[in-house]
Design a protein around this motif. Structure first.
Motif, short mmCIF file in Angstrom:
data_model
loop_
_atom_site.label_atom_id
_atom_site.label_comp_id
_atom_site.label_asym_id
_atom_site.label_seq_id
_atom_site.Cartn_x
_atom_site.Cartn_y
_atom_site.Cartn_z
N PRO A 179 0.82 -1.22 0.00
CA PRO A 179 0.00 0.00 0.00
C PRO A 179 0.85 1.27 0.00
CG PRO A 179 -0.81 -1.55 1.64
CD PRO A 179 0.47 -2.11 1.11
N GLU A 180 2.00 1.22 0.65
CA GLU A 180 2.88 2.39 0.71
C GLU A 180 3.43 2.73 -0.69
OE1 GLU A 180 3.31 -0.34 2.76
OE2 GLU A 180 2.28 0.59 4.47
N LYS A 181 3.88 1.71 -1.39
CA LYS A 181 4.39 1.93 -2.76
C LYS A 181 3.27 2.40 -3.67
CE LYS A 181 8.23 -1.35 -2.74
NZ LYS A 181 8.77 -2.59 -3.33
N ALA A 182 2.08 1.86 -3.46
CA ALA A 182 0.93 2.26 -4.28
C ALA A 182 0.59 3.73 -4.03
CB ALA A 182 -0.27 1.38 -3.97
N LYS A 183 0.66 4.17 -2.78
CA LYS A 183 0.38 5.57 -2.47
C LYS A 183 1.39 6.50 -3.13
CE LYS A 183 -0.60 8.89 1.16
NZ LYS A 183 -0.77 9.85 0.14
N VAL A 184 2.66 6.14 -3.05
CA VAL A 184 3.71 6.95 -3.70
C VAL A 184 3.47 7.00 -5.21
CG1 VAL A 184 6.18 7.05 -4.23
CG2 VAL A 184 5.41 6.55 -1.90
N PHE A 185 3.17 5.85 -5.80
CA PHE A 185 2.90 5.77 -7.24
C PHE A 185 1.70 6.64 -7.59
CE2 PHE A 185 0.79 4.12 -10.95
CZ PHE A 185 1.84 3.89 -11.84
N LEU A 186 0.60 6.52 -6.82
CA LEU A 186 -0.62 7.27 -7.09
C LEU A 186 -0.38 8.77 -6.96
CD1 LEU A 186 -3.56 6.85 -7.88
CD2 LEU A 186 -4.13 6.77 -5.46
N ASP A 187 0.38 9.17 -5.96
CA ASP A 187 0.67 10.60 -5.78
C ASP A 187 1.47 11.16 -6.96
OD1 ASP A 187 -0.67 10.68 -3.37
OD2 ASP A 187 1.14 10.46 -2.15
N SER A 188 2.47 10.41 -7.41
CA SER A 188 3.27 10.91 -8.54
C SER A 188 2.45 10.91 -9.83
CB SER A 188 4.56 10.11 -8.71
OG SER A 188 4.29 8.79 -9.06
N TRP A 189 1.60 9.88 -10.00
CA TRP A 189 0.74 9.85 -11.19
C TRP A 189 -0.23 11.02 -11.15
CZ3 TRP A 189 -4.46 9.73 -12.14
CH2 TRP A 189 -4.82 9.51 -13.46
N TYR A 190 -0.81 11.31 -9.99
CA TYR A 190 -1.76 12.41 -9.85
C TYR A 190 -1.10 13.74 -10.23
CZ TYR A 190 -4.79 15.88 -7.70
OH TYR A 190 -5.60 16.96 -7.49
N PHE A 191 0.12 13.95 -9.74
CA PHE A 191 0.84 15.19 -10.06
C PHE A 191 1.03 15.31 -11.58
CE2 PHE A 191 4.66 17.64 -10.92
CZ PHE A 191 4.38 18.81 -10.23
N TRP A 192 1.46 14.23 -12.20
CA TRP A 192 1.68 14.23 -13.65
C TRP A 192 0.37 14.49 -14.39
CZ3 TRP A 192 2.15 9.26 -16.93
CH2 TRP A 192 2.49 9.57 -18.23
N ALA A 193 -0.69 13.82 -13.98
CA ALA A 193 -1.98 13.93 -14.68
C ALA A 193 -2.58 15.33 -14.54
CB ALA A 193 -2.95 12.88 -14.16
N THR A 194 -2.39 15.96 -13.39
CA THR A 194 -2.99 17.29 -13.20
C THR A 194 -2.15 18.41 -13.82
OG1 THR A 194 -1.96 17.42 -11.01
CG2 THR A 194 -4.27 16.72 -11.11
N HIS A 195 -0.94 18.10 -14.23
CA HIS A 195 -0.09 19.11 -14.85
C HIS A 195 0.10 18.90 -16.36
CE1 HIS A 195 0.79 19.83 -10.65
NE2 HIS A 195 1.18 21.03 -11.03
N ASN A 196 -0.73 18.09 -16.98
CA ASN A 196 -0.54 17.79 -18.40
C ASN A 196 -1.34 18.70 -19.32
OD1 ASN A 196 -3.18 16.89 -18.72
ND2 ASN A 196 -2.66 14.78 -18.31
#
Length: 123
Positions: free
Chosen positions: A33-50
């Motif tokens: 779950p910890e790795k998933a949270k880090v992955f989701l946070d970085s994906w969210y940042f990328w998706a909201t800045h595209n």
């Protein structure tokens, strides 16, 4: 010339959105779950800045449901069972074309969704 440039920009946005989608699917391969949270946070940042409005909207929706999404990594339970039950109820409602009372609707749902094996009665 102007139209060709516009089409090229749209193709780039489509490719970028597809790349975001493919990358998001890698979330389910995270081991903890910890790795998933880090992955989701970085994906969210990328998706909201595209700068693709529909992807930003989708990312914000995913962020609103992040707690439930991340719960999957500990429970491995999905809402698939609830979706199946809902489908059976909707099918029972369509099949009957209306009920005189709520009690009759509940009874039909139990009969339909319960998959009871009833014997035919010859009259």
């Amino acid at each position: 010339m102007k139209q060709a440039k516009s089409l090229k920009d749209e193709d780039l946005k489509t490719a970028k959105a597809y790349h975001l989608k493919l990358t998001f699917s890698k979330l389910w391969k995270q081991e903890t779950p910890e790795k998933a949270k880090v992955f989701l946070d970085s994906w969210y940042f990328w998706a909201t800045h595209n700068q693709i409005p529909d992807m930003v909207k989708s990312a914000k929706t995913i962020r609103q449901h992040a707690t439930g999404i991340l719960k999957w990594f500990t429970s491995k339970i999905t809402n698939g069972i609830m979706e199946v039950i809902n489908g059976l109820i909707q099918c029972a409602k369509r099949r009957a074309h209306g009920y005189r009372s709520l009690k009759n609707l509940k009874t039909t749902i139990y009969l339909f969704a319960g998959r009871l094996k009833l014997k035919k009665v010859e009259i």
